[in-house]
Design an enzyme around this catalytic site. Structure first.
Site, PDB file in Angstrom:
ATOM      1  N   GLY A   1       0.851  -1.187   0.000  1.00  0.00           N
ATOM      2  CA  GLY A   1       0.000   0.000   0.000  1.00  0.00           C
ATOM      3  C   GLY A   1       0.887   1.237   0.000  1.00  0.00           C
ATOM      4  O   GLY A   1       2.080   1.166  -0.319  1.00  0.00           O
TER       5      GLY A   1
ATOM      6  N   LYS B   1      -3.002   5.395  18.682  1.00  0.00           N
ATOM      7  CA  LYS B   1      -3.075   6.778  18.188  1.00  0.00           C
ATOM      8  C   LYS B   1      -4.176   6.938  17.142  1.00  0.00           C
ATOM      9  O   LYS B   1      -4.767   8.022  17.005  1.00  0.00           O
ATOM     10  CB  LYS B   1      -1.724   7.232  17.649  1.00  0.00           C
TER      11      LYS B   1
ATOM     12  N   ARG C   1      -5.338   9.672   7.653  1.00  0.00           N
ATOM     13  CA  ARG C   1      -6.569   9.233   6.973  1.00  0.00           C
ATOM     14  C   ARG C   1      -7.694   8.971   7.970  1.00  0.00           C
ATOM     15  O   ARG C   1      -8.867   9.166   7.641  1.00  0.00           O
ATOM     16  CB  ARG C   1      -6.277   7.983   6.143  1.00  0.00           C
TER      17      ARG C   1
END
Length: 375
Positions: free
Chosen positions: A34, A228, A292
């Site tokens: 990715g 996180k 994201r």
């Protein structure tokens, strides 16, 4: 867990002593392709070309896809030297070879870099059982955890147990697109006992624009990188509701506090200093402003929670996967099973918003509950 990890370390260290013989060159394989996987391959490939202790070639396993043009993604990567779908415009290095065959991609490699969405690691590891070198060392760049009946299992531990090899971790304030553009960034390598192995990973990843620091705290480093994303979801809700910077700062602070307490709940060995490394506070800050998870959570809140995360992910991320929504569900299950949900109001609220039980505006209502942990 510690016993297994120690055993793996000992086996790897013994084999590693043989590897250090004159003339031995390490072979590196990157499992995942990715955006972050492609950036990892770029970093590693730069160093394998420039360090005499490594073979030049870096194999990168690609989950095969067919592009709109009809060309296979693997063929496109090898033809253009770019991941045209997930990291277009960035040259990976001519020594990066994309391979859709997982077994072939790891063949002969003694340094394995795992960097896939964490929901895929189970099948990947099962496919690799008996296929990797017994003296291989692994490092996980994966954010997430496996939640089983007997309790949560870190991805690095899962890799170690499934493949019988030692597994370190690399986490940090690492937005992939910025590293791809060679903007200065840093990261943390978490290791167990063998400092020499940690230094090998530091050497493999460090470039003039990417600084890596080793820390002897696998659990702390890995859980920071995992949790996180939950805080970033909360920050995205705040942004989507236009609550402002003061609210966002408060949410980040609450999130860091719950991260620390959750880490210590699972692993008493986690060090406070780890939260001040790149994998800790720095990663929380960058993810809450640029990642994201924050981006999609903002869209979720702006739509009043009426569009699902799955729908928004498919629309906004072009094939990339969210981690935060899955992670917070796993965290919620751990806390619910232990009867500790009330001690983690932010984590609990984020999950209840994601699952549709609460509206996005509830992200600040939780703060009216009694604070359990000292500020």
């Amino acid at each position: 867990m510690g016993e297994n990890a120690t055993t793996h370390h000992t086996n790897s260290a013994n084999n590693g002593a043989n590897d250090n013989q004159i003339g031995f060159k390490s072979r590196v394989s990157v499992i995942g392709s990715g955006r972050w996987g492609s950036v990892a391959a770029k970093l590693v490939a730069f160093n394998t070309l420039n360090l005499s202790s490594f073979h030049d070639e870096v194999k990168m396993w690609v989950f095969e896809e067919t592009l709109q043009s009809g060309e296979k993604l693997t063929d496109a990567i090898n033809r253009t030297n770019e991941n045209v779908k997930y990291l277009p415009g960035i040259k990976l290095g001519k020594n990066v070879i994309a391979d859709p065959d997982l077994d072939n991609a790891v063949k002969d490699a003694n340094m394995l870099v795992f960097v896939t969405p964490h929901q895929f690691i189970d099948n990947i590891c099962k496919s690799l059982v008996g296929k990797v070198r017994s003296d291989a060392e692994a490092i996980s760049l994966i954010k997430g955890m496996e939640v089983k009946i007997e309790g949560p299992c870190l991805i690095s531990t899962y890799i170690s147990e499934q493949l019988g090899i030692n597994c370190s971790v690399l986490m940090g304030a690492n937005l992939a697109n910025e590293i791809a553009e060679e903007k200065f960034s840093e990261a943390t390598v978490g290791y167990r006992n063998n400092r020499e192995i940690a230094e090998q990973w530091v050497q493999l990843f460090t470039t003039p624009y990417f600084m890596v620091t080793p820390v002897q705290d696998v659990e702390g480093v890995e859980l920071c990188g995992t949790l996180k994303n939950v805080v970033a979801i909360a920050a995205g809700f705040v942004d989507g509701l236009d609550m402002g910077n003061n609210t966002k700062a408060a949410i980040i602070r609450f999130g860091l506090r719950e991260m620390r307490e959750f880490c210590k709940l699972l692993f008493s060995s986690v060090k406070d200093d780890t939260f001040f490394e790149s994998c800790g506070v720095a990663d929380v800050i960058t993810t809450c402003f640029g990642g994201r998870n924050r981006k999609v959570a903002e869209a979720f809140a702006r739509n009043g929670g009426k569009r699902s995360f799955d729908e928004l992910e498919a629309e906004m991320l072009q094939g990339q996967k969210l981690q935060g929504v899955t992670t917070v569900r796993e965290v919620y299950e751990v806390l619910r099973h232990r009867g500790l949900l009330e001690l983690f109001p932010l984590f609990a609220t984020v999950h209840e918003i994601c699952s549709g039980c609460l509206p996005p505006s509830a992200i600040v209502i939780y703060s009216e509950k009694k604070n359990i942990f000292p500020v």
